[in-house]
Design a protein around this motif. Structure first.
Motif: not given
Length: 263
Positions: A91-92, A95-96, A99, A102, A137, A139-140, A146
């Motif tokens: 799940r890389r 994070e910052h 969605t 990404n 975000t 990362g959350y 993820q």
């Protein structure tokens, strides 16, 4: 479409991990690469996608061909431009980033903005939850969210061959079924070939056309998904089922010795 010709892989020119691995992925098919943790499955994917060099690994013998062209001497970027896209294990996500950001990272090599927008809508159709979280975000997000994002980001690259590394790892059974159903739908609707690395043999063979079983860096068994699902050795060692279909205890399975006829 993809062909591995007896490849060997070593790290730091010392640690040999793959020993004469041969497999192929036909156009539009789903192929499962199965085996226990440490068997060499992820290394096989990285050899195909060109990511070995980032870990000081290399193909030391044999060759990898894509549509008849040798690619094991190409960089990861060059291989990606050919349409071979890997979704890494673990799940890389960035994070910052959000969605949606990404997802758009997955399309960074594409120039047709209209097609990118259409594919973003397609990913949101496959994963409605990601649309709800598009401004959040990354990362959350939860682990399952993820994992959806990782698969969706790979789809955004418009792959011709999608390499998936343990998409079910650490997920609840219901979510595993959902993600695998989406992989199956994407393959059927877009004819994108898929090479799937997985420890969860049952779900992988549920969508695959063909499968290979790997142990200690070698392919020890291969056949159609139906053949492998009903193979006594695969059922007993990888699914924990006895010859009569009853589930065996962990203690019985972990002491299992592979039959000599596999060798």
């Amino acid at each position: 479409m993809l062909k591995l010709n007896n490849i060997e892989v070593a790290y730091l020119n010392v640690i040999r991990v793959l020993h004469g691995v041969a497999l192929s992925v036909e156009d539009g098919s789903i192929v499962a690469l199965l085996g226990a943790n440490g068997a060499g499955k992820s290394t096989t994917l990285k050899a195909i996608s060109g990511l070995l060099r980032t870990e000081e690994g290399e193909v030391t013998d044999g060759s990898i061909e894509w549509n008849g062209e040798r690619i094991d001497n190409k960089s990861g970027e060059e291989i990606g431009k050919l349409g071979i896209i890997q979704a890494l294990e673990g799940r890389r996500v960035f994070e910052h980033l959000s969605t949606e950001e990404n997802l758009l990272v997955g399309a960074y090599q594409r120039r047709d903005r209209r097609a990118v927008k259409e594919d973003l809508g397609m990913v949101y159709q496959y994963f409605p939850r990601l649309k709800e979280l598009r401004r959040n975000t990354a990362g959350y997000l939860s682990g399952g969210e993820q994992q959806m994002l990782i698969v969706g980001r790979a789809i955004m690259a418009n792959p011709k061959l999608l390499l998936l590394d343990e998409p079910s790892l650490g997920l609840a059974p219901m979510l595993v079924e959902e993600i695998y159903d989406i992989i199956r739908r994407f393959n059927a609707e877009h004819k994108t070939s898929v090479l799937l690395v997985e420890q969860n043999v049952r779900v992988a063979l549920g969508i695959a056309d063909y499968g290979y079983v790997m142990e200690n860096g070698r392919i020890v068994l291969d056949g159609s998904a139906d053949f492998l699902k009903h193979n006594e050795d695969v059922r007993e060692f990888y699914m924990g089922l006895s010859a009569t279909g009853t589930r065996k205890s962990y203690r019985e399975v972990k002491h299992y010795k592979r039959r000599k006829r596999w060798l």
